[in-house]
Design an enzyme around this catalytic site. Structure first.
Site, mmCIF file in Angstrom:
data_model
loop_
_atom_site.group_PDB
_atom_site.id
_atom_site.type_symbol
_atom_site.label_atom_id
_atom_site.label_comp_id
_atom_site.label_asym_id
_atom_site.label_seq_id
_atom_site.Cartn_x
_atom_site.Cartn_y
_atom_site.Cartn_z
ATOM 1 N N GLU A 1 7.202 0.455 12.656
ATOM 2 C CA GLU A 1 8.363 1.350 12.739
ATOM 3 C C GLU A 1 7.812 2.765 12.750
ATOM 4 O OE1 GLU A 1 10.849 3.879 12.441
ATOM 5 O OE2 GLU A 1 10.959 3.417 10.298
ATOM 6 N N CYS B 1 12.791 9.920 10.223
ATOM 7 C CA CYS B 1 12.352 9.614 11.586
ATOM 8 C C CYS B 1 13.525 9.488 12.553
ATOM 9 C CB CYS B 1 11.504 8.347 11.604
ATOM 10 S SG CYS B 1 12.354 6.866 10.983
ATOM 11 N N LYS C 1 0.851 -1.180 0.000
ATOM 12 C CA LYS C 1 0.000 0.000 0.000
ATOM 13 C C LYS C 1 0.892 1.236 0.000
ATOM 14 C CE LYS C 1 -1.587 2.865 2.250
ATOM 15 N NZ LYS C 1 -1.478 4.387 2.146
ATOM 16 N N GLU D 1 7.556 15.010 17.432
ATOM 17 C CA GLU D 1 8.255 14.843 16.160
ATOM 18 C C GLU D 1 7.758 15.877 15.151
ATOM 19 O OE1 GLU D 1 9.686 11.155 13.413
ATOM 20 O OE2 GLU D 1 7.545 11.219 13.877
#
Length: 490
Positions: free
Chosen positions: A259, A293, A185, A392
């Site tokens: 993750e 990230c 996806k 973040e």
């Protein structure tokens, strides 16, 4: 009027399901916008729930009835090697697509793609070096026992937009070697990598349903997560999305690899030169415009060196050129989308409201009136519990925090909900190892971002569950089956 080059993909009006390019059931589409010009680059179908269901059916049929899980590991490894060669042949096409989708510098693409190619070849090598069948001694009175590692089944691989070719490789390669079938996806922002992989699957004659590729928004994507015919979801993305996915999978006892996000610290000890540390940290933050990230976005230094570090980072960013990612003199391209730029700008505003010192950046480059550009930004005097230090941002924004001593620096480093990556800047390797034992982080490196998918990558706490890359990345697609026999088979 400015125009864009033709996208080097052949079937962007279709979905790749069951080994064929098929017309979507959905009647809506997704426009992929060039991050530098804000022009529509190409469009793809926005798969709906029925399209997702078709892809799951194809993958389920391929796993239950098809040849792929019944091949030997060596036979599947040969296909992975063919995939590596086919990916290598398409690097120029990735150079055309990826910078326009997400803002990565064209000059950086080849470096990342070499890692992608190596990943497929690495997992092909595990066909002979990994132990898929292991003899064990039974403890219940039988004479012979084995642990057999078998494929987990149908895998839904959900990838983000920032580094799609690499992140899909660390899902597809181990899943295929294990004998799984996959529904990939792609993200709406950067579907090009998925389409390229579908073309490679067709070119190599991968058995029908082994790899299926769709692009969908969140609503349709959830059908992939909720469907009981999908045995495992491998997801890379935000922690909030990961929480939702993990909750759904937990309710049906499905397997997962998650993750997720990070807010990674760089602890700079007093023996390390400030200018050298600033150059390393700032240069890394320019890669993919900080949309990584594992970026070292919290810089922790002793109180006496705080101002020197802020000034050094500001000086590094002041020398950085911002602009067209295809310009060889540019060091920072745009961020991926208008929404992402707005998110970064909002955090810059939050930082100022919280009382942090804006030392450099904080706005849009004045010479660029088109594109999703943000100046690399440095804040000093950042509070440990502030949103700037806790959340973040996923953009080129650094926060400098001061610590009383090394123990305080470790406390600050651990004082977030994340635990993905960390680094300690010092010339004493033994000191790094000592500090690493106290850091709640999936990776701890010395003197830079040492995140390493070749060994294994993942996080503690809310940075995720499981590991990608390395041997652990293969184990995530296997189930242990215990076989106990009365006697050793002939």
């Amino acid at each position: 009027m400015r125009t864009l080059p033709k996208v080097p993909l052949s079937f962007t009006e279709s979905l790749y399901i069951g080994g064929q390019w098929v017309q979507p059931h959905s009647t809506t589409s997704i426009d992929v916008v060039d991050s530098s010009s804000e022009l529509v680059y190409y469009s793809v179908p926005n798969a709906d729930v029925e399209d997702i269901g078709r892809a799951i059916t194809a993958a389920r049929t391929a796993f239950d009835d098809g040849p792929w899980p019944r091949l030997t590991h060596a036979e599947r490894a040969r296909v992975l090697l063919d995939i590596a060669d086919a990916v290598e042949a398409r690097i120029d096409d990735v150079v055309e697509i990826w910078p326009r989708e997400t803002g990565i510098l064209a000059s950086s693409v080849d470096v990342v793609m070499r890692e992608v190619i190596d990943a497929y070849r690495y997992y092909a090598g595990l066909a002979t070096s990994f132990t898929f069948e292991e003899e064990v001694t039974p403890t219940n009175g039988a004479d012979f026992g084995m642990i057999v590692k078998e494929p987990v089944g149908v895998v839904g691989a959900i990838i983000p937009w920032n580094s799609p070719m690499a992140l899909m490789a660390y899902k597809i390669a181990p899943a295929l070697l294990a004998g799984c079938t996959v529904i990939l996806k792609s993200s709406p922002e950067a579907p090009g990598a998925g389409y390229l992989m579908a073309e490679i699957a067709e070119q190599l004659g991968l058995p029908a349903g082994v790899l299926n590729v769709v692009t969908a928004d969140r609503a349709a994507s959830e059908a992939l997560v909720t469907d009981p015919r999908v045995d495992k979801i491998a997801f890379t993305g935000s922690t909030e999305a990961g929480k939702r996915i993990g909750g759904i999978l937990g309710s049906r006892i499905a397997r997962s690899s998650l993750e997720l996000g990070g807010k990674s610290p760089a602890i700079v000890l007093d023996d390390f030169d400030i200018a050298e540390a600033a150059h390393t940290i700032a240069s890394a933050e320019c890669f993919l415009s900080g949309q990584i990230c594992a970026s070292l976005t919290r810089v922790i230094v002793s109180e006496s060196r705080h101002d020197e570090m802020v000034d050094a980072l500001a000086a590094e960013f002041s020398r950085v050129s911002i602009g067209d990612p295809y310009d060889p003199d540019v060091a920072v391209g745009p961020v991926a989308t208008e929404r992402q730029r707005a998110r970064i700008e909002n955090y810059i505003e939050i930082g100022q409201q919280e009382g942090a010192t804006l030392a450099y950046g904080g706005g849009r480059p004045p010479h660029l009136d088109r594109g999703f550009f943000v100046e690399p930004t440095v804040f000093g005097n950042v509070g440990v519990t502030s949103r700037l230090a806790q959340e973040e941002i996923f953009g080129p924004v650094l926060a400098v925090l001061s610590a009383r001593d090394v123990d305080d620096a470790v406390r600050i480093a651990n004082a977030t909900e994340f635990g993905l990556n960390a680094s300690v800047f010092t010339h004493e390797s033994r000191r790094v190892l000592e500090i690493a034992r106290s850091l709640h982080s999936g990776t701890v490196g010395q003197n830079g971002n040492r995140a390493d998918f070749g060994i294994g990558f993942g996080g503690f706490k809310r940075s995720g569950i499981g590991r990608e890359g390395g041997v652990a990345g293969l184990q995530a697609y296997l189930e242990n089956k215990t076989v106990v026999l009365d006697a050793r088979p002939e």
